[in-house]
Design a protein around this motif. Structure first.
Motif, PDB file in Angstrom:
ATOM      1  N   UNK A   8     -25.663 -96.220  92.090  1.00 20.14           N
ATOM      2  CA  UNK A   8     -25.983 -95.223  92.990  1.00 20.14           C
ATOM      3  C   UNK A   8     -24.963 -93.786  93.078  1.00 20.14           C
ATOM      4  N   UNK A   9     -23.973 -94.832  94.053  1.00 22.10           N
ATOM      5  CA  UNK A   9     -22.570 -93.467  94.354  1.00 22.10           C
ATOM      6  C   UNK A   9     -21.872 -92.789  93.930  1.00 22.10           C
ATOM      7  N   UNK A  10     -21.507 -94.293  92.388  1.00 22.93           N
ATOM      8  CA  UNK A  10     -20.951 -93.788  91.775  1.00 22.93           C
ATOM      9  C   UNK A  10     -21.278 -92.609  90.096  1.00 22.93           C
ATOM     10  N   UNK A  11     -22.640 -92.430  90.608  1.00 23.88           N
ATOM     11  CA  UNK A  11     -23.710 -91.487  89.771  1.00 23.88           C
ATOM     12  C   UNK A  11     -23.587 -90.423  90.148  1.00 23.88           C
ATOM     13  N   UNK A  12     -22.889 -89.504  89.257  1.00 24.89           N
ATOM     14  CA  UNK A  12     -22.714 -88.133  89.495  1.00 24.89           C
ATOM     15  C   UNK A  12     -24.577 -87.203  90.560  1.00 24.89           C
ATOM     16  N   UNK A  13     -25.418 -87.058  90.429  1.00 22.20           N
ATOM     17  CA  UNK A  13     -26.345 -87.023  91.127  1.00 22.20           C
ATOM     18  C   UNK A  13     -26.502 -87.708  92.171  1.00 22.20           C
ATOM     19  N   UNK A  14     -26.508 -89.012  92.527  1.00 23.23           N
ATOM     20  CA  UNK A  14     -25.989 -88.482  94.138  1.00 23.23           C
ATOM     21  C   UNK A  14     -24.648 -88.852  94.439  1.00 23.23           C
ATOM     22  N   UNK A  15     -23.737 -87.472  93.926  1.00 27.72           N
ATOM     23  CA  UNK A  15     -22.547 -86.643  93.978  1.00 27.72           C
ATOM     24  C   UNK A  15     -21.982 -86.065  95.753  1.00 27.72           C
ATOM     25  N   UNK A  16     -21.541 -85.845  96.297  1.00 24.05           N
ATOM     26  CA  UNK A  16     -21.382 -85.677  97.741  1.00 24.05           C
ATOM     27  C   UNK A  16     -21.538 -84.346  97.574  1.00 24.05           C
ATOM     28  N   UNK A  17     -22.098 -83.586  97.975  1.00 22.35           N
ATOM     29  CA  UNK A  17     -21.671 -81.991  97.591  1.00 22.35           C
ATOM     30  C   UNK A  17     -21.056 -81.371  98.963  1.00 22.35           C
ATOM     31  N   UNK A  18     -19.794 -80.747  98.934  1.00 19.17           N
ATOM     32  CA  UNK A  18     -19.155 -80.386  99.966  1.00 19.17           C
ATOM     33  C   UNK A  18     -18.447 -78.706  99.559  1.00 19.17           C
ATOM     34  N   UNK A  19     -17.781 -78.092 100.213  1.00 15.45           N
ATOM     35  CA  UNK A  19     -16.969 -76.989 100.090  1.00 15.45           C
ATOM     36  C   UNK A  19     -15.845 -76.886 100.537  1.00 15.45           C
ATOM     37  N   UNK A  20     -15.021 -75.721  99.352  1.00 18.32           N
ATOM     38  CA  UNK A  20     -13.139 -75.795  99.633  1.00 18.32           C
ATOM     39  C   UNK A  20     -13.080 -74.972 101.092  1.00 18.32           C
ATOM     40  N   UNK A  21     -12.610 -75.383 101.784  1.00 19.57           N
ATOM     41  CA  UNK A  21     -12.290 -74.615 103.351  1.00 19.57           C
ATOM     42  C   UNK A  21     -11.012 -74.080 103.602  1.00 19.57           C
ATOM     43  N   UNK A  22     -10.688 -73.801 102.504  1.00 19.48           N
ATOM     44  CA  UNK A  22      -9.490 -72.379 102.565  1.00 19.48           C
ATOM     45  C   UNK A  22      -9.611 -71.063 101.396  1.00 19.48           C
ATOM     46  N   UNK A  23      -9.004 -70.409 101.736  1.00 21.29           N
ATOM     47  CA  UNK A  23      -8.691 -69.467 100.334  1.00 21.29           C
ATOM     48  C   UNK A  23      -7.580 -69.454  99.464  1.00 21.29           C
ATOM     49  N   UNK A  24      -8.759 -69.623  97.855  1.00 27.02           N
ATOM     50  CA  UNK A  24      -7.929 -69.258  97.015  1.00 27.02           C
ATOM     51  C   UNK A  24      -6.948 -70.469  96.658  1.00 27.02           C
ATOM     52  N   UNK A  25      -7.433 -71.310  96.650  1.00 25.08           N
ATOM     53  CA  UNK A  25      -6.853 -72.992  96.300  1.00 25.08           C
ATOM     54  C   UNK A  25      -6.681 -73.368  95.222  1.00 25.08           C
ATOM     55  N   UNK A  26      -6.463 -73.858  94.983  1.00 18.33           N
ATOM     56  CA  UNK A  26      -6.049 -74.240  93.456  1.00 18.33           C
ATOM     57  C   UNK A  26      -6.165 -75.554  93.254  1.00 18.33           C
ATOM     58  N   UNK A  27      -7.600 -75.133  92.426  1.00 21.30           N
ATOM     59  CA  UNK A  27      -8.233 -76.346  91.189  1.00 21.30           C
ATOM     60  C   UNK A  27      -6.801 -77.196  89.818  1.00 21.30           C
ATOM     61  N   UNK A  28      -6.973 -78.059  90.052  1.00 21.43           N
ATOM     62  CA  UNK A  28      -5.737 -79.044  89.489  1.00 21.43           C
ATOM     63  C   UNK A  28      -6.140 -79.480  88.122  1.00 21.43           C
ATOM     64  N   UNK A  29      -5.753 -79.750  86.933  1.00 23.77           N
ATOM     65  CA  UNK A  29      -6.841 -80.535  85.903  1.00 23.77           C
ATOM     66  C   UNK A  29      -6.534 -82.495  86.067  1.00 23.77           C
ATOM     67  N   UNK A  30      -5.813 -82.495  86.971  1.00 24.07           N
ATOM     68  CA  UNK A  30      -5.452 -84.169  87.937  1.00 24.07           C
ATOM     69  C   UNK A  30      -4.904 -83.960  89.238  1.00 24.07           C
ATOM     70  N   UNK A  31      -4.836 -85.133  89.502  1.00 22.47           N
ATOM     71  CA  UNK A  31      -5.390 -85.491  90.896  1.00 22.47           C
ATOM     72  C   UNK A  31      -3.549 -85.414  91.845  1.00 22.47           C
ATOM     73  N   UNK A  32      -2.423 -84.117  90.738  1.00 25.42           N
ATOM     74  CA  UNK A  32      -1.018 -84.377  91.488  1.00 25.42           C
ATOM     75  C   UNK A  32      -0.501 -82.857  91.674  1.00 25.42           C
ATOM     76  N   UNK A  33       0.020 -82.667  92.005  1.00 25.40           N
ATOM     77  CA  UNK A  33       0.819 -81.429  92.320  1.00 25.40           C
ATOM     78  C   UNK A  33       1.448 -81.341  90.628  1.00 25.40           C
ATOM     79  N   UNK A  34       2.247 -81.985  90.525  1.00 26.32           N
ATOM     80  CA  UNK A  34       2.004 -81.659  88.614  1.00 26.32           C
ATOM     81  C   UNK A  34       1.632 -81.146  88.050  1.00 26.32           C
ATOM     82  N   UNK A  35       0.605 -81.420  88.160  1.00 26.47           N
ATOM     83  CA  UNK A  35      -0.505 -81.179  87.100  1.00 26.47           C
ATOM     84  C   UNK A  35      -1.106 -79.723  87.480  1.00 26.47           C
ATOM     85  N   UNK A  36      -1.657 -79.139  85.765  1.00 28.08           N
ATOM     86  CA  UNK A  36      -1.564 -77.521  85.440  1.00 28.08           C
ATOM     87  C   UNK A  36      -2.923 -77.354  86.411  1.00 28.08           C
TER      88      UNK A  36
END
Length: 147
Positions: A14-42
């Motif tokens: 249940x917790x791994x199913x996207x239908x049960x994903x947690x909804x949150x929000x971005x807490x700062x303006x102009x946050x970079x969204x990346x292709x991977x979990x690293x500052x080196x990712x695009x």
């Protein structure tokens, strides 16, 4: 013992199913969204303050999410806020003074606009402005992403 293992598997599923994903929000303006979990990712796009996201998994100090257009990306966990927000999915929607279609229309909202969620009642969400928190009114839940 079998019951504990079975219950653990059900909870994990249940917790791994996207239908049960947690909804949150971005807490700062102009946050970079990346292709991977690293500052080196695009950097694939920038997200504004309050942008609602559905978190699907975490990896270290990063979270992977999907947004209202089903785009996916990684964001640094410290930029994620617990403040509930929603984005309008339809071209134009009525906001009413009480939950229900029989109530007076007090505002109109437009596709892509982001609002703070300040209340919930059944299939209705009470919206407010993100900054200042002034309440606007009620809108049907199915017209929004995030809640």
């Amino acid at each position: 013992m079998k019951r504990i293992i079975g219950l653990t598997l059900v909870c994990f599923t249940l917790l791994s199913d996207p239908a049960f994903a947690a909804t949150k929000s971005i807490g700062k303006d102009n946050v970079n969204i990346r292709s991977g979990p690293s500052l080196n990712d695009k950097i694939i796009y920038e997200a504004p303050l309050g942008y609602p996201i559905k978190i699907e998994k975490e990896q270290g100090k990063w979270v992977f999410f999907r947004d209202w257009e089903n785009d996916a990306g990684w964001v640094y966990k410290s930029f994620v806020s617990e403040i509930p927000t929603a984005v309008v999915l339809v071209k134009v929607a009525n906001v009413r003074n009480s939950p229900g279609t029989a109530h007076k229309v007090v505002a109109k909202v437009h596709r892509g606009e982001i609002y703070k969620i300040v209340g919930k009642k059944g299939d209705w969400i009470k919206l407010g402005y993100y900054s200042g928190g002034e309440e606007i009114g009620w809108i049907r839940r199915d017209l929004l992403f995030g809640d």
